[in-house]
Each structure stands twice: as structure tokens, then as C-alpha cells.
Design an enzyme around this catalytic site. Structure first.
Site, PDB file in Angstrom:
ATOM      1  N   CYS A 156      43.900  40.476  39.236  1.00  0.00           N
ATOM      2  CA  CYS A 156      43.231  41.094  40.380  1.00  0.00           C
ATOM      3  C   CYS A 156      44.166  41.295  41.562  1.00  0.00           C
ATOM      4  O   CYS A 156      43.905  42.128  42.431  1.00  0.00           O
ATOM      5  CB  CYS A 156      42.024  40.263  40.798  1.00  0.00           C
ATOM      6  SG  CYS A 156      42.381  38.503  41.013  1.00  0.00           S
ATOM      7  N   GLU A 172      35.400  35.912  44.664  1.00  0.00           N
ATOM      8  CA  GLU A 172      36.773  36.440  44.627  1.00  0.00           C
ATOM      9  C   GLU A 172      36.731  37.628  43.689  1.00  0.00           C
ATOM     10  O   GLU A 172      36.458  37.491  42.498  1.00  0.00           O
ATOM     11  CB  GLU A 172      37.749  35.371  44.143  1.00  0.00           C
ATOM     12  CG  GLU A 172      39.206  35.769  44.320  1.00  0.00           C
ATOM     13  CD  GLU A 172      39.817  36.353  43.061  1.00  0.00           C
ATOM     14  OE1 GLU A 172      39.851  37.606  42.968  1.00  0.00           O
ATOM     15  OE2 GLU A 172      40.243  35.596  42.185  1.00  0.00           O
TER      16      GLU A 172
END
Length: 473
Positions: free
Chosen positions: A279, A245
Site C-alpha cells: 500500500c 489503514e
């Protein structure tokens, strides 16, 4: 002063065989808050060996046995909730209210969700005379980032343990306090020796050895694209599973009928409140050209009303960046935005007045941004918003998708059918509509260079399982 001089391996705290000591400083003041022992490759070898030994028996535990273990872990996690919140504030600089209200609860959700997932997950099914089984992959090497120091280590660990895997966790070197408490939680809950192992260390020193280790069956990595490439290369010779990720440059599309108050709340919750160190932060806001100034007139007062300061103060709504290095990076992007001709609406270079001692940055909004500018294309990881005007919905969607990333996206609008259609056309792994409540048990992951695989809930646990077929005559 926090002193953590040992690693947690094979059910015991022990001094590292090799490595060094890292001195940690408060992001808000620069004052030393503690020292943490960092391990080396030899410590990874010992931890993996312990996890391999433990896997033999732990992988054969029943679902009910793992549920019972998770329930004990949850009890201990709740008992240490305030300790975890204080640790997050000390290591990350997150406001204490945010640590208590977001960082710790999102970690708790992962444990509670795993318990529920195990109650109904189908590990074996018959297709005619053929049995399809889901079995634990092996030792899981977990490499986690610094921006969510409770959620990420807890979420990865719990998914792996629920699947029947054993774990070697390498948390980010900048945020080890939370991981140490997590190890204490595991120990107090009676997790069998070797099932959970903690090796603090620098990514450059032990990330590669963990990723390349023949005893590791899966690596789950969250961090930068550059580091993910190194992990993938290290893992390739052993052909182990690697999930990742990575970064994002998430668009926030405001439709012509968008409620601007909702749009601004989305920006404040998912970008500014977390100092942009997220993020999935909606760092690119796409606004109908005819509503640009109206949007800025609502956004700017909200941004300028943010209360920066001591993360432990109850009225603080934005803390510092985690490090001097990150502060310099964000300043560099603000300078690039100015040099590229973007219009500075609020914020800018330098530190806020009166906050010179910590890594504080002025929350910044740029307008008249072109999607080719660095501030619109590269992940900044700071409270810097690029506002981009568009003339048609097709253009907005094209701009939203014009990025190497695809982690998250946000859509705000009044027409439910239109909002849904836009959400379906955006290439991102998670789309949040009209500032909806985030579902921390839903699959989390991205398209394109935002990684592969999914975390959280049943999808997250499935990453740690392998498929076996048994065919009877």
C-alpha cells in the site's frame, strides 16, 4: 497439502458452526495447496462472547504479567519462524528469501517492541489531585489484508493484547495459513482461553458482523477504501472506535541533485521486489525533466534484471501476484496507461515468457505520465511505475500532494536541508529519505483517504486504550 478444518475459539480448535471450505492455490503454479474452513456470523458471535468473558480478567492483569506473556509469545514465534516463512510463500507467492528476510522479521519486531513499550508506558498519572488512567477498550475486532500476512495479524494482535484487550482476528481469506500458525503460537505460549480467537472467513460474510457486533469495542481494519466504508457504516450504530489503514499512491520525489542509484534502489525495494503489492509502494516517481532520460537509463536495466520465477528458488527476486483476479486488475491498468498515451519504457501486457502457469506479470515502467491518468491516480497493487517529469520543486510537491491518498512518500536528494524541507511539505504519514532503513516500531498510518489512527509501537497500542479520569476530593 494443508488442511485447516477448524477455527480457534476460546482456547480450543473447533469446527465452524456455519460457513464453507475454501480451496487455496499456489499463486506461482495454480496447484491446490490446501483447504481452510471459513466461519460465519454464528462463529463470530461465539468468538466475541469468549473474548468478552476473557476480558473481565485479562484486562486486570498487571503490566508485568503481560510482559511475561509477550516474552513467551516471542519464544514461540521464533520457534515457528521458518513455518511462517513457508506459509507466506505458499499463500502469497512471495519469494522465500523475502518471506524470511522481511515478512517474518517485521512481525517479530512488533512483539519485541510491545515488550519494550510496556516497560515504560505510563498507564496512570496524577495531575494534582486528578488521576488520568489509560484502560483497555474491550474486545478488539481485527480485520487484516492479504499482502502482509504475518506483520498485520501479529502487529494488531500484539498491540491489542499489550493494552489489555482481548481479540477476535479475521485474517484475509486468501492468506489464512500464517494466521493459523499465529493461533498455534498463541496457544503454545499459554495465552488464556478467549483472549485470542481466530475466525477465518470471507469479508462479505463475517466482516460486517464483527464490525457491527455490540460486544466489540474497537475495530482495526487494513484494506481497501471501499471495504473500510462498509466497516465504518456497520460500526456506526454502536459508535465503537474504528481505526483504518487503507490504500496509497505514494510519490517518490527525486531532487535535482539526487543520487540515481539510491533512487533506483528505493524503487526496487519498495515497489518491484514486493510485486507492487504494497500500500505504500512508490508507484509515482517525480523526476526533474532534465534528468528524466538519465534516470530511466539507470532504472530500466535494474527492472529488466529482476529474476521472476519459482518463489522457492534462491535466485528469484520477484514472485507472482496473489490471484488471477489481481493479475487481471493489473493488466487492466497497463492497458489504461497505453490507451492514455503514456510511453511504455519496459514491461507491458501479458505474462513473462515461460511463466504462463502462474499469476506472473511483467514489471512495467511508464514515462511521460500525466498525474491525471488513472495509472497515476489509482492504486494498482502491481509492479507498475509511473514516471512523471517536473520543472520546479514547487510543481513536484504540488503533484505529490495531488492525490486522495497520503500514506507514504519518498524523497531522494543530496542537500540534507532541502530534502528535509520537501519531506515536511508532503502530506503523508511516513516519509522515507534516501532509502533509509524502515522503522517498524514508528507510528504507521496515513493522511486523507489513507485512513485514520496509527499502528505499531506505543502509538499503535494507544489506539486500544480509553482514557478515564478519577478525581479525588
Amino acid at each position: 497439502m494443508r488442511e485447516h478444518n477448524e477455527l480457534y475459539i476460546d482456547g480450543a480448535w473447533r469446527a465452524p458452526l456455519q460457513g464453507s471450505v475454501l480451496e487455496l492455490r499456489d499463486p506461482a503454479t495454480g496447484v491446490v495447496t490446501g483447504r481452510v474452513a471459513l466461519g460465519g456470523e454464528a462463529d463470530v458471535d461465539v468468538a466475541v462472547a469468549a473474548a468478552e468473558r476473557a476480558f473481565v480478567s485479562y484486562s486486570q492483569t498487571t503490566v508485568q504479567e503481560r510482559i511475561t506473556l509477550m516474552e513467551r509469545i516471542l519464544v514461540e514465534f521464533d520457534r515457528r519462524a521458518e513455518d511462517l516463512a513457508q506459509a507466506v510463500t505458499a499463500e502469497l507467492g512471495a519469494p522465500l528469501a523475502l518471506a524470511r528476510g522481511a515478512h517474518v522479521p517485521t512481525g517479530r519486531v512488533q512483539i519485541a517492541t510491545a515488550i519494550e513499550v510496556l516497560k515504560t508506558y505510563v498507564f496512570s498519572e496524577m495531575r494534582g489531585e486528578t488521576e488520568i488512567r489509560k484502560e483497555a477498550l474491550g474486545v478488539a475486532g481485527l480485520i487484516t489484508p492479504w499482502n502482509f500476512p504475518v506483520l498485520q495479524p501479529t502487529g494488531k494482535t500484539i498491540s491489542a493484547l499489550a493494552a489489555g484487550c482481548t481479540v477476535v482476528l479475521k485474517p484475509a481469506q486468501l492468506t489464512p495459513y500464517s494466521a493459523v500458525i499465529l493461533a498455534e503460537v498463541m496457544d503454545a505460549a499459554g495465552v488464556p482461553a478467549g483472549v485470542f480467537n481466530l475466525v477465518n472467513g470471507r469479508g462479505s460474510a463475517i466482516g460486517g458482523s464483527l464490525s457491527s457486533h455490540e460486544g466489540v469495542g474497537i475495530v482495526s481494519f487494513t484494506g481497501s477504501a471501499a471495504a473500510a466504508e462498509q466497516v465504518a457504516v456497520a460500526a456506526a450504530p454502536t459508535v465503537k472506535r474504528v481505526t483504518s489503514e487503507l490504500g496509497g499512491k505514494s510519490p517518490h520525489i527525486l531532487l535535482p541533485d539526487a543520487d540515481l542509484e539510491i533512487a533506483v534502489q528505493t524503487a526496487m525495494t519498495w515497489l518491484m521486489a514486493m510485486t507492487g503489492q504494497l500500500c505504500s509502494a512508490p508507484s509515482r516517481t517525480l523526476v526533474p525533466r532534465e534528468r528524466l532520460q538519465e534516470f530511466l537509463s539507470v532504472l530500466v536495466p535494474a527492472v529488466e534484471a529482476l529474476k521472476l520465477g519459482d518463489p522457492r528458488a534462491e535466485d528469484t527476486t520477484m514472485g507472482p501476484l496473489i490471484s488471477a483476479e489481481q493479475w487481471k486488475t493489473v493488466q487492466g491498468y497497463i492497458r489504461q496507461g497505453l490507451d492514455a498515451g503514456a510511453r511504455l519504457v519496459t514491461g507491458g501486457l501479458g505474462k513473462p515468457a515461460g511463466l504462463e502457469s502462474g499469476h506472473f506479470v511483467r514489471p512495467t515502467v511508464f514515462a511521460d505520465v500525466d498525474n491525471t491518468m488513472a495509472i497515476a491516480r489509482e492504486e494498482i497493487f502491481g509492479p507498475v511505475m509511473s514516471v512523471i517529469a517536473y520543472d520546479s520543486l514547487d510543481e513536484a510537491i504540488a503533484i505529490a500532494n495531488d492525490t486522495p491518498f497520503g500514506l507514504a512518500a519518498y524523497v531522494t536528494g543530496g542537500d540534507r536541508e532541502m530534502v528535509r524541507l520537501v519531506a515536511e511539505r508532503v502530506r503523508a504519514g511516513y516519509v522515507l529519505i534516501n532509502d533509509a532503513e524502515f522503522d517498524w516500531s514508528a507510528p504507521w498510518g496515513g493522511y486523507k483517504q489513507s485512513g485514520n489512527g496509527r499502528e505499531f509501537g506505543p502509538d499503535g497500542m494507544s489506539e486500544y486504550l480509553e482514557t478515564k479520569v478519577i478525581r479525588s476530593s
